[in-house]
Structures are given as C-alpha cells and as structure tokens.
Scaffold this active site. Structure first.
Site: not given
Ligand code: FAD
Length: 383
Positions: A123-124, A362
C-alpha cells in the site's frame, strides 16, 4: 473475555493459535535478530487461510466475518507483529481495496493470489514529505495515450521489497485530496525500484521499503476506481486497516499479560512468588482491564463493518486506545520481568519494540484524536 462467539470463531481461534505457537512463536526471536522472517512462512500462512480471511470464496478466500478477521489478527499480533503486518497489509489493505473498489477483471487478476498468500500486495501512500498529510502527496501520474506514466517515490512501505503489486496513490489532477487517483502497479514494471529500510526499532522481521517510480508505465486498466477518487479510497481502506491494528495490538497486550502472569508465578524474590506482591498484581490487573477494553473497542468497530454501518470514528477510537495500551502493557511487562525483560530471551522486549510503531502508522495517535475530536465537536482541527 469471550462474548458470544460462534463455534466456528472459537475453532478458528484455537486452530490459529496452535499453528502460530508451532510455526511462528519458536522462531520469532531469531527472525527479529536477523531482520527477516523465513519467507517460507508466507505461503504456509496462505495454506492456513490467514490471507483469505475476509476475501469471498469466489476469489479463493474463506469469506469469513469481521470478528473472525479480528481473531486472526489478534492471534497474529500475539505471536509476532511482523507476521501480522505482512498479512494485514497484503490482505487487509491491498486485498480489501481491490475487493471494495476494483473491477471484476481486477478482482479476478489479483484476489486469488492474495488469498492464497502466493501474491503479496503493498500500500503506497506515504512519501518522504507527506505522512500525516497524505492529501499533499507529490507522486504524479500523467496520461500518455491510454496509458498512465508514474513518477515519484514512496516511503516506509510495508512488504515493499517482497510485494508483487502495489496500490500507488498518485496525483492526476490539481493540488489537494481531490487531485489524487489510485493505481494497481505490478512491482516488476520497468522503472519500479525498491530499497529496503534497515535499522528499525521493531517489526524487524518484515520488510519496509522506499519505492521509486521512474516513468513507470501502466495501462488504463490499472486505474482503481475513478480518476480523482484515490484519496477517499485510501481513507476508506485505512479505516478498515485501523480495526486490524486494534486487533493486532490487543494480541500484543494479551501476549504481555500471559507472559506477566507466568513469570510472576514462577519467579521468587523475598522467598515468595512475584505474584504475591500487591504492586505486581496492580500491573497485571491494569493490563488485564486494558486488554478487555482494547478488544471490546475493536470488536465494536468490526461489528459495525460487518453490519455495513458507519465505523470511521469507532475504528479511530479502537486504534488509538489499543495502540497506546499496547505500549503501556509492554512497558509494564518489562518492568515486571526486571532485568530479564531487557534481553530477548523472553518475548516482552520484542513486544515493546513492535508496539511502539502502532501509535505511529495508519494514522498517528494525534491524527486519531483529531478525527475523534472532529466527530465530537463538528469542528475540524486539520486545516
Ligand atoms: P509526520 O506526519 O511528519 O508526523 C510527525 C509528528 O507530527 C507526529 O507525532 C504526528 O502525530 C504529528 N502531527 C502531524 N500533523 C499533526 C497535526 N495536524 N496535529 C498534531 N500533530 C500532528 N505508509 C504507507 O503508505 N504504507 C505502508 O505500508 C506503511 N508502513 C509503515 C511501516 C512502518 C514500520 C512505519 C514506521 C511507517 C509506515 N508507513 C506506511 C508510514 C506511516 O503511515 C507514517 O509514518 C505515518 O502516517 C506518520 O507520518 P510521518 O512519519 O511522515 O510523520
């Protein structure tokens, strides 16, 4: 805590547990250390029906109900969250997205292999610069004749390097969520590159990858749903994915509870078993209550899915509560095990490391709170 499960659901729980206790639990520490499960376990899980739990029989699945699905995900979470993630993403995110939004041809093409565990899906959605805000994603798909040509990249994609097919969310229109479409892209397509990400805190047995699309060409038939529907397709799938994460986290809490109880009874200090100390019983009772609460919240959301009722907020509550409770449970389990909790001879430190990502992916806990807060107040804090 059992509620009124059917005989089939009870039987599925014991079959799943017996299989996982034999074919996953004895190997999980080794898989964790070497940063990969033995991939031979994937078709074995397929034979046992894990990948086909909620895929209809006409596409090779078991056609099970959503509580049965949660029981499967809970048992997988209890055994090894890396394995749970492989199944959850391939069947839960990829398979269900095709089932809900695919044409008959797309279902026939992909679902039988997904249900058998012989085809792996991923899922990308996430990109390096768009995580919590997927509506801002930058990967592009441009029409060339009847084909689409995709350029861009994705970050942190579970199953990425093992998958045969990926649902890629790409921008086909203007800025914002309405400009996004979804495509079913075979990973063998020319220009589709995958790089494994190493050094994860937990979920070390499953592969997580960065994907790059260098002019990846797909035919018109690769478009999933209508042009511009990609964002709502992604959000709809994540709602269901959150029920699965809730169930997996319940499994982590249940696993911690069992480990805590066993250890508290066998380990003696001050001439008495740990279980006889009130402060130890406090940790066990808190974990026991949170295990029931996580399961009930998750099954409530699953029941709504099963009855075709709205379940977005209930899925957020289940995912938020169960993931935070899993971190608390694993932390308590390490405390109860003392120094032995800090090494990987026992499962509790792996539970801690695996649980930690559950509050991030998620939809982070902060994002779940914004969804719940928006539902309660009618005011969106997103913009
Ligand atoms: P950011 O969005 O940069 O967030 C950083 C911090 O800021 C977090 O604490 C967040 O809660 C906070 N924040 C952001 N916006 C707000 C707001 N409006 N108000 C308050 N706080 C906020 N993605 C896929 O598409 N497919 C996958 O299969 C998948 N698998 C994964 C597997 C692993 C092991 C990991 C680590 C991640 C995976 N992901 C996947 C990605 C995952 O869904 C994202 O890491 C997650 O959605 C958070 O995005 P980010 O890491 O860019 O953090």
């Amino acid at each position: 805590m059992d509620l009124s499960l059917t005989d089939e659901q009870r039987m599925w729980r014991s079959t799943a547990r017996e299989f996982l206790d034999k074919e996953v639990v004895p190997f999980r520490a080794e898989w964790d250390r070497r940063e990969s499960v033995d991939t031979a376990i994937i078709p074995r899980l397929g034979e046992m029906g894990f990948f086909g739990l909620t895929i209809p029989e006409e596409y090779g699945g078991l056609g099970g109900d959503y509580i049965t699905y949660c029981i499967g995900m809970e048992e997988l979470g209890r055994a090894d969250s890396s394995v749970r993630g492989i199944v959850s993403v391939s069947m839960g995110l990829f398979g269900k997205i095709v089932l809900s939004h695919g044409t008959e041809e797309q279902k026939q093409q992909w679902l039988p292999g997904i249900a058998a565990g012989t085809t792996i899906g991923c899922f990308g959605l996430t990109e390096a610069d768009s995580g919590s805000d997927p509506g801002s994603l930058a990967t592009r798909a441009v029409k060339d004749g009847t084909d689409w040509v995709i350029t861009g990249s994705k970050m942190f994609i579970t199953n990425g390097s093992w998958a045969d097919v990926c649902v890629v969310f790409a921008r086909t229109g203007g800025p914002g969520p309405k400009g996004i479409s979804a495509f079913l892209v075979p990973t063998e397509a020319k220009g589709f590159q995958r790089t494994e990400i190493h050094g994860k805190l937990g979920l070390r047995g499953q592969v997580t990858s960065e994907l790059a699309f260098d002019d990846v060409r797909v035919p018109a038939g690769a478009l999933l749903g209508q042009e511009g529907q990609g964002f709502s397709i992604a959000m709809h799938s994540l709602d269901k994915g959150r029920v699965s994460v809730g169930a997996g986290c319940t499994g982590i809490i249940a696993g911690c509870l069992d480990a805590m109880v066993d250890y508290a009874k066998e380990r003696h200090q001050f001439g008495r078993p740990l279980a006889s100390f009130q402060l130890i019983q406090e940790m066990i009772s808190e974990t026991s209550v949170e295990c029931d609460a996580a399961r009930l919240l998750t099954w409530r959301a699953a029941d709504l899915v099963e009855r075709d009722q709205p379940f977005t907020v209930e899925a957020s509550k289940a995912k938020y509560y169960a993931s935070e409770a899993a971190v608390r449970a694993a932390n308590r389990a390490i405390q109860l095990f003392g120094g032995y909790g800090y090494v990987d001879e026992y499962p509790v430190q792996k539970y801690m490391r695996d649980a930690r990502v559950m509050t991030l992916y998620e939809g982070t806990s902060q994002i779940q709170k914004l969804l719940i807060g928006r539902a309660e107040t009618g005011v969106s804090a997103f913009l």
